[in-house]
Design a protein around this motif. Structure first.
Motif, PDB file in Angstrom:
ATOM      1  N   GLY A   1       0.842  -1.114   0.082  1.00 32.79           N
ATOM      2  CA  GLY A   1       0.098  -0.104  -0.049  1.00 32.79           C
ATOM      3  C   GLY A   1       0.824   1.433  -0.073  1.00 32.79           C
ATOM      4  O   GLY A   1       0.158   2.624   0.121  1.00 32.79           O
ATOM      5  N   TYR A   2       2.146   1.276   0.000  1.00 29.22           N
ATOM      6  CA  TYR A   2       2.882   2.457  -0.011  1.00 29.22           C
ATOM      7  C   TYR A   2       2.857   2.857  -1.503  1.00 29.22           C
ATOM      8  O   TYR A   2       3.556   2.169  -2.362  1.00 29.22           O
ATOM      9  CB  TYR A   2       4.349   2.067   0.580  1.00 29.22           C
ATOM     10  N   PRO A   3       2.530   4.029  -1.720  1.00 26.75           N
ATOM     11  CA  PRO A   3       2.247   4.550  -3.051  1.00 26.75           C
ATOM     12  C   PRO A   3       3.629   4.686  -4.172  1.00 26.75           C
ATOM     13  O   PRO A   3       3.533   4.257  -5.378  1.00 26.75           O
ATOM     14  CB  PRO A   3       1.778   6.076  -2.843  1.00 26.75           C
ATOM     15  N   GLU A   4       4.669   4.928  -3.366  1.00 23.65           N
ATOM     16  CA  GLU A   4       5.772   5.022  -3.982  1.00 23.65           C
ATOM     17  C   GLU A   4       7.041   3.883  -3.831  1.00 23.65           C
ATOM     18  O   GLU A   4       8.158   4.223  -3.710  1.00 23.65           O
ATOM     19  CB  GLU A   4       6.688   6.492  -3.908  1.00 23.65           C
ATOM     20  N   GLY A   5       6.251   3.034  -3.181  1.00 26.18           N
ATOM     21  CA  GLY A   5       7.132   1.790  -3.086  1.00 26.18           C
ATOM     22  C   GLY A   5       8.071   2.112  -1.544  1.00 26.18           C
ATOM     23  O   GLY A   5       7.663   2.688  -0.539  1.00 26.18           O
ATOM     24  N   ILE A   6       9.256   1.530  -1.817  1.00 24.64           N
ATOM     25  CA  ILE A   6      10.474   1.820  -0.591  1.00 24.64           C
ATOM     26  C   ILE A   6      10.734   3.138  -0.149  1.00 24.64           C
ATOM     27  O   ILE A   6      10.894   3.335   0.740  1.00 24.64           O
ATOM     28  CB  ILE A   6      11.765   0.931  -0.925  1.00 24.64           C
ATOM     29  N   LYS A   7      10.484   3.999  -1.275  1.00 19.82           N
ATOM     30  CA  LYS A   7      10.493   5.395  -1.010  1.00 19.82           C
ATOM     31  C   LYS A   7       9.449   5.797   0.012  1.00 19.82           C
ATOM     32  O   LYS A   7       9.870   6.509   0.883  1.00 19.82           O
ATOM     33  CB  LYS A   7      10.470   6.188  -2.200  1.00 19.82           C
ATOM     34  N   SER A   8       8.476   5.449  -0.078  1.00 14.02           N
ATOM     35  CA  SER A   8       7.421   5.795   0.897  1.00 14.02           C
ATOM     36  C   SER A   8       7.561   5.231   2.231  1.00 14.02           C
ATOM     37  O   SER A   8       7.445   5.761   3.302  1.00 14.02           O
ATOM     38  CB  SER A   8       6.068   5.423   0.329  1.00 14.02           C
ATOM     39  N   TYR A   9       7.750   3.878   2.202  1.00 11.88           N
ATOM     40  CA  TYR A   9       8.335   3.337   3.393  1.00 11.88           C
ATOM     41  C   TYR A   9       9.230   4.103   4.127  1.00 11.88           C
ATOM     42  O   TYR A   9       9.213   4.241   5.497  1.00 11.88           O
ATOM     43  CB  TYR A   9       8.682   1.919   3.111  1.00 11.88           C
ATOM     44  N   GLU A  10      10.618   4.404   3.479  1.00 13.55           N
ATOM     45  CA  GLU A  10      11.768   4.826   4.139  1.00 13.55           C
ATOM     46  C   GLU A  10      11.065   6.353   4.503  1.00 13.55           C
ATOM     47  O   GLU A  10      11.697   6.548   5.834  1.00 13.55           O
ATOM     48  CB  GLU A  10      12.751   5.037   3.449  1.00 13.55           C
ATOM     49  N   LEU A  11      10.393   7.181   4.047  1.00 15.50           N
ATOM     50  CA  LEU A  11       9.895   8.490   4.585  1.00 15.50           C
ATOM     51  C   LEU A  11       8.943   8.257   5.788  1.00 15.50           C
ATOM     52  O   LEU A  11       9.105   9.064   6.717  1.00 15.50           O
ATOM     53  CB  LEU A  11       9.027   9.025   3.526  1.00 15.50           C
ATOM     54  N   GLN A  12       8.240   7.206   5.856  1.00 15.28           N
ATOM     55  CA  GLN A  12       7.294   7.132   6.965  1.00 15.28           C
ATOM     56  C   GLN A  12       8.295   6.652   8.318  1.00 15.28           C
ATOM     57  O   GLN A  12       8.102   7.179   9.227  1.00 15.28           O
ATOM     58  CB  GLN A  12       6.299   5.920   6.628  1.00 15.28           C
ATOM     59  N   VAL A  13       9.296   5.934   7.955  1.00 17.49           N
ATOM     60  CA  VAL A  13      10.085   5.562   9.277  1.00 17.49           C
ATOM     61  C   VAL A  13      10.922   6.569   9.646  1.00 17.49           C
ATOM     62  O   VAL A  13      11.077   6.879  10.706  1.00 17.49           O
ATOM     63  CB  VAL A  13      11.269   4.418   8.687  1.00 17.49           C
ATOM     64  N   VAL A  14      11.360   7.465   8.751  1.00 20.76           N
ATOM     65  CA  VAL A  14      12.206   8.643   8.971  1.00 20.76           C
ATOM     66  C   VAL A  14      11.184   9.598   9.732  1.00 20.76           C
ATOM     67  O   VAL A  14      11.844  10.181  11.049  1.00 20.76           O
ATOM     68  CB  VAL A  14      12.702   9.575   7.704  1.00 20.76           C
ATOM     69  N   GLU A  15       9.941   9.941   9.289  1.00 21.42           N
ATOM     70  CA  GLU A  15       9.099  10.684  10.081  1.00 21.42           C
ATOM     71  C   GLU A  15       8.843  10.435  11.425  1.00 21.42           C
ATOM     72  O   GLU A  15       8.640  10.919  12.609  1.00 21.42           O
ATOM     73  CB  GLU A  15       7.913  11.019   9.342  1.00 21.42           C
ATOM     74  N   GLY A  16       8.474   9.003  11.665  1.00 20.00           N
ATOM     75  CA  GLY A  16       8.339   8.261  12.639  1.00 20.00           C
ATOM     76  C   GLY A  16       9.578   8.324  13.828  1.00 20.00           C
ATOM     77  O   GLY A  16       9.362   8.703  15.002  1.00 20.00           O
ATOM     78  N   ILE A  17      10.752   8.224  13.373  1.00 20.04           N
ATOM     79  CA  ILE A  17      12.164   8.398  14.231  1.00 20.04           C
ATOM     80  C   ILE A  17      12.262   9.696  14.765  1.00 20.04           C
ATOM     81  O   ILE A  17      12.588   9.978  15.716  1.00 20.04           O
ATOM     82  CB  ILE A  17      13.189   7.985  13.420  1.00 20.04           C
ATOM     83  N   ILE A  18      11.837  10.700  13.767  1.00 17.70           N
ATOM     84  CA  ILE A  18      11.969  12.192  14.180  1.00 17.70           C
ATOM     85  C   ILE A  18      10.989  12.478  15.119  1.00 17.70           C
ATOM     86  O   ILE A  18      11.430  13.294  16.290  1.00 17.70           O
ATOM     87  CB  ILE A  18      11.540  13.171  13.017  1.00 17.70           C
TER      88      ILE A  18
END
Length: 345
Positions: free
Chosen positions: A150-167
């Motif tokens: 379900g991540y619209p841009e694949g692994i890029k979207s997943y990484e973005l979600q992880v980064v914002e979660g860490i922040i």
């Protein structure tokens, strides 16, 4: 459900079965990135792309689960105006949460937290690439996998979600620790005593316990002098500063595991002719009174004092945090410049 999400969601549902070709090789579906602002908070944008990254994996999982349980309900949710209104209400709640999280990060940065988003992204990306290499999975395959999730841009979207979660976690922890720093100082011995007196059932012992007088000292010399004094009097119990207490086996283990054998397995009433060192570094003198295999008693305050302190400190932290949310953070929230897209109003 807003139009952009509806189109993307429909595309996902229609294309799940088409992510592999006739040979079983994973295919990549290119997602069209969008930077349309869903909301702007003090000049910082929550893009449609990031919003989709948060809600699309959830929608996909929900739709799959619901269709497994009740296809009719799934049709109502995804194909009627009533279902659309329910999804819209959900999206509004998600956006409220994202705005709140963004404000917490902003507040933390305003109050001294270092934020290097690029550095965090580099660390996440490096970790992801290393994990893929170790698992012998190509970036193309990983892209397809995350798009299927379900991540619209694949692994890029997943990484973005992880980064914002860490922040967010870094900001939340920094603020929480700062706001609750004085929690332990706020818990007094009087509060611990009041909690103990009000909760006898919480500290009851059922089964095996031993009863004894105890006196603790901060040095071996003091304990030795007290022991010699007890040996010279007719009734040693009169020399103790408090009455007898009852301990269960587990409580004695916390004091000193070696005491279990002396107090339970080889119980002998009277003065224990030894100086026992506790796990906290104190020196104990004990006078054994009674041993019971079956019975009911209340643990002494000393045995549960630190447990009570821990509970009260956690409660105090919650109080301090909620107070901060209702006062400082509420003021910051209300004074912030927040603009929300018309589709989410």
């Amino acid at each position: 459900m807003n139009k952009t999400l509806l189109v993307i969601f429909a595309t996902f549902l229609l294309s799940i079965s088409c992510f592999a070709d006739a040979t079983g090789t994973s295919l990549i579906i290119e997602a069209t990135p969008t930077i349309t602002p869903v909301a702007t908070i003090n000049g910082e944008v929550i893009t449609q792309s990031f919003f989709n990254t948060i809600v699309m994996p959830r929608y996909l999982k929900i739709s799959q689960k619901i269709s497994e349980v009740d296809q009719l309900f799934s049709d109502v949710l995804l194909g009627t105006e009533a279902g659309s209104q329910l999804l819209k209400a959900y999206e509004q709640k998600v956006l409220e949460d994202l705005i709140r999280r963004k404000l917490i990060v902003q507040y933390a940065v305003m109050n001294g937290m270092d934020l290097d988003r690029e550095a965090i992204y580099s660390q996440v990306h490096e970790y992801v690439l290393k994990s893929l290499e170790e698992s012998n999975v190509s970036l193309k395959e990983a892209d397809a996998y995350y798009m299927l999730k379900g991540y619209p841009e694949g692994i890029k979207s997943y990484e973005l979600q992880v980064v914002e979660g860490i922040i967010f976690e870094n900001a939340f922890n920094a603020l929480f620790n700062a706001v609750t720093a004085d929690a332990s100082k706020s818990v007094t011995d009087e509060m611990i005593q009041q909690y103990y007196n009000a909760s006898p059932d919480e500290f009851s012992i059922k089964g095996e316990f031993v009863e004894f007088y105890r006196e603790s000292f901060d040095s071996f010399t003091k304990a030795y002098s007290f022991l010699q004094k007890l040996k010279s009097v007719s009734d040693p119990t009169l020399e103790f500063s408090s009455g007898p207490v009852k301990y269960g086996r587990a409580d004695v283990e916390k004091i000193n595991p070696e005491l279990v054998n002396k107090l339970f397995d080889n119980f002998q009433p009277g003065l224990l002719n030894s100086i026992e060192k506790t796990s906290d570094g104190e020196y104990l003198i004990l006078y054994l009174v009674d041993y019971s295999q079956e019975g009911t008693a209340v643990k002494p305050l000393e045995a549960v004092k630190e447990d009570i302190r821990g509970k009260l400190v956690e409660e105090m932290k919650k109080q301090l945090w909620n107070q901060w949310l209702e006062e400082d953070f509420k003021t910051f929230y209300e004074s912030s410049a927040i603009e929300i897209s018309e589709e989410f109003k």
